[in-house]
Scaffold this motif. Structure first.
Motif, short mmCIF file in Angstrom:
data_model
loop_
_atom_site.label_atom_id
_atom_site.label_comp_id
_atom_site.label_asym_id
_atom_site.label_seq_id
_atom_site.Cartn_x
_atom_site.Cartn_y
_atom_site.Cartn_z
N ARG A 150 0.84 -1.20 0.00
CA ARG A 150 0.00 0.00 0.00
C ARG A 150 0.88 1.25 0.00
NH1 ARG A 150 -5.42 -0.30 1.24
NH2 ARG A 150 -6.22 -2.32 1.99
N ILE A 151 2.13 1.12 -0.40
CA ILE A 151 3.04 2.25 -0.31
C ILE A 151 2.49 3.45 -1.07
CG2 ILE A 151 4.42 1.53 -2.31
CD1 ILE A 151 6.90 2.59 -0.79
N PHE A 152 2.54 4.60 -0.43
CA PHE A 152 2.09 5.86 -1.01
C PHE A 152 3.29 6.80 -0.97
CE2 PHE A 152 -0.96 9.71 -0.36
CZ PHE A 152 -0.71 10.13 -1.66
N ILE A 153 3.85 7.08 -2.13
CA ILE A 153 5.06 7.89 -2.23
C ILE A 153 4.68 9.31 -2.63
CG2 ILE A 153 7.25 8.19 -3.44
CD1 ILE A 153 7.37 5.16 -3.79
N TYR A 154 5.01 10.26 -1.78
CA TYR A 154 4.77 11.67 -2.07
C TYR A 154 5.85 12.49 -1.38
CZ TYR A 154 2.49 11.55 2.57
OH TYR A 154 2.21 11.38 3.90
N PRO A 155 6.01 13.75 -1.79
CA PRO A 155 7.10 14.56 -1.23
C PRO A 155 6.89 14.83 0.27
CG PRO A 155 6.23 15.53 -3.26
CD PRO A 155 5.27 14.47 -2.84
N PRO A 156 7.99 14.82 1.05
CA PRO A 156 9.35 14.40 0.67
C PRO A 156 9.51 12.90 0.87
CG PRO A 156 9.34 15.26 2.92
CD PRO A 156 7.92 15.38 2.41
N LEU A 171 -2.60 11.98 -14.43
CA LEU A 171 -3.79 12.75 -14.07
C LEU A 171 -3.50 13.79 -13.00
CD1 LEU A 171 -6.30 9.78 -13.72
CD2 LEU A 171 -6.69 11.72 -15.23
N PRO A 172 -4.21 14.93 -13.02
CA PRO A 172 -4.14 15.86 -11.90
C PRO A 172 -4.62 15.17 -10.62
CG PRO A 172 -5.27 16.85 -13.78
CD PRO A 172 -5.11 15.40 -14.09
N ARG A 173 -4.01 15.55 -9.50
CA ARG A 173 -4.42 15.09 -8.17
C ARG A 173 -4.29 13.57 -8.00
NH1 ARG A 173 -7.92 19.16 -5.64
NH2 ARG A 173 -8.83 17.48 -4.40
N SER A 174 -3.50 12.92 -8.83
CA SER A 174 -3.37 11.46 -8.74
C SER A 174 -2.16 11.09 -7.90
CB SER A 174 -3.23 10.85 -10.14
OG SER A 174 -2.01 11.26 -10.75
N THR A 175 -2.18 9.87 -7.35
CA THR A 175 -1.04 9.39 -6.58
C THR A 175 0.20 9.25 -7.47
OG1 THR A 175 -1.68 7.08 -6.96
CG2 THR A 175 -2.53 8.16 -4.98
N LEU A 176 0.00 9.02 -8.77
CA LEU A 176 1.13 8.88 -9.68
C LEU A 176 1.84 10.21 -9.87
CD1 LEU A 176 -0.60 6.64 -12.37
CD2 LEU A 176 0.44 5.98 -10.21
N LEU A 177 1.08 11.30 -9.97
CA LEU A 177 1.67 12.63 -10.07
C LEU A 177 2.44 12.97 -8.79
CD1 LEU A 177 1.94 15.30 -11.67
CD2 LEU A 177 -0.18 16.05 -10.56
N MET A 178 1.93 12.54 -7.66
CA MET A 178 2.60 12.79 -6.39
C MET A 178 3.90 12.00 -6.30
SD MET A 178 -0.92 12.73 -4.20
CE MET A 178 -2.23 13.91 -4.64
N LEU A 179 3.88 10.77 -6.81
CA LEU A 179 5.10 9.95 -6.80
C LEU A 179 6.20 10.61 -7.62
CD1 LEU A 179 5.35 6.10 -7.16
CD2 LEU A 179 6.87 7.60 -8.45
N ALA A 238 12.69 15.53 -6.72
CA ALA A 238 13.59 16.11 -5.72
C ALA A 238 13.55 15.23 -4.48
CB ALA A 238 13.17 17.54 -5.38
N PRO A 239 14.28 14.10 -4.49
CA PRO A 239 14.24 13.17 -3.37
C PRO A 239 14.58 13.83 -2.04
CG PRO A 239 15.32 12.16 -5.25
CD PRO A 239 15.12 13.61 -5.60
N GLY A 240 13.80 13.54 -1.03
CA GLY A 240 14.05 14.08 0.29
C GLY A 240 13.61 15.51 0.49
N ALA A 241 12.99 16.12 -0.54
CA ALA A 241 12.58 17.52 -0.45
C ALA A 241 11.16 17.66 -1.01
CB ALA A 241 13.55 18.40 -1.24
#
Length: 360
Positions: A291-297, A312-320, A326-329
């Protein structure tokens, strides 16, 4: 972070309704993360960005014909069934529309080429999300009958008329909404970054000294869904099944120890690699659910480069991909949205059948 921070305006005509004439004929936008520089290329020029010793990781899950159509055995009302996951033989979790009419006990006669078949689906129960548990009868195994009665589960933003050419067994979507290296069946959506690759292009990549590896993540319905929670921390990520082979784990671990790059093709590959690494440090072979959800940071442990489509706008893929920019930021969001604005100006095609983006 707020979900609204990941919104952008997209002209409807840029939503790709059909693939490029050839798999490797798409356009390629290259984003250099260190400088923010952008290059506009043809997809076949992706070869120029690979180095000998790189490990290129694909998701090899195969899309199943997960969309079924049928009628209420009692009233004749029409239903559409979208298979989600198999519980056991002829026992599936599914989304059924219209949901209000899919009451427990309802029996649905499946259609084949517009005509009733001998296969029936009975609603056994419904969960809090409105998904149904279905029991199939009239076939030894509905999974084996899907090639006859099922349709390609195209995303909701790709429009096809019911039974139109492309959706049925002989349609072009059957071939094009599938990667050339697809193996274990189980996805209800294609790992679309892989759709750009041909077998000949893969051979050219290998000839350059790049090692190609595969993971499996069976893509679920949640990949289509926008984040509805106000903040990212409130979002509950969909669960997906994955598998990492011993060969892939060994190749990637060796590359990381030797300072060679690991490049992921698609966000689904990223989710597998970062899920396993986050739990174990090194990659270990095996299967599981994530269920990993990757988003900044977010600090990435495995992936050094990412090839993906436009999302897509507002998608988890765009957040990833904003996290990966910018990893870690948190500044990756601005970089990605600026890059997307450039892609819109340059008329790149978005989503599943769209163009590609390489992040290095």
């Amino acid at each position: 972070m707020q979900t609204a921070d990941f919104n952008f305006e997209l002209p409807p005509e840029l939503i790709a309704q059909s693939p490029a004439p050839a798999r490797d004929a798409s356009r390629l936008l290259v984003l250099h993360r260190d400088s923010g520089g952008i290059e506009h290329r043809r997809f076949r020029e992706v070869l120029e960005f690979f180095r000998p010793g790189d490990v290129l990781v694909f998701n090899n899950s195969r899309v199943i014909p997960a969309r079924l159509r049928g009628r209420n055995a009692a009233s004749g009302g029409q239903f559409e069934i979208f298979l989600l996951e198999e519980n056991a033989v002829n026992d599936w979790q599914a989304m059924v529309r219209p949901g209000k009419r899919a009451r427990v006990g309802v029996e649905i006669i499946l259609s084949h080429a517009g005509n009733p078949s001998e296969i029936r689906a009975t609603v056994l129960e419904k969960n809090e999300e409105g998904h149904c548990r279905l029991r199939f009868s009239g076939t030894k195994n509905i999974f084996e009958a899907l090639d006859q009665v099922g349709e390609v589960p195209l995303p909701p933003y790709i429009h096809r008329d019911a039974g139109a050419p492309g959706t049925g067994p002989a349609g072009f979507d059957r071939e094009r909404y599938q990667t050339v290296f697809a193996q274990p069946p189980g996805s209800v959506a294609a790992p679309t970054a892989g759709l750009h690759f041909t077998e000949s292009l893969l051979e050219e990549i290998r000839a350059r000294g790049v090692q190609i590896c595969f993971v499996t993540l069976h893509v679920g319905l949640g990949t289509f869904l926008p984040v509805k929670a106000d903040t990212l921390a409130e979002h509950k990520m969909h669960e997906e099944r994955y598998e990492v082979s011993a060969e892939t784990a060994r190749a990637i671990n060796e590359a990381k120890r030797e300072g060679r790059r690991v490049l992921a093709v698609g966000t689904t590959s990223v989710r597998v690699l970062e899920s396993v690494a986050g739990e174990h440090g090194d990659l270990v072979p095996g299967s599981g659910r994530t269920r990993i959800f990757i988003y900044p940071p977010h600090d990435f442990k495995i992936v050094d480069g990412l090839l993906t489509n436009f999302h897509l706008p507002r998608s988890t893929l765009l957040m990833l991909i904003s996290a990966f920019a910018a990893p870690g930021a948190t500044r990756g969001r601005e970089m990605v949205l600026s890059t997307y604005a450039e892609a819109v100006r340059e008329r790149y095609r978005f989503f599943s059948y769209g163009d590609a983006m390489l992040m290095l």
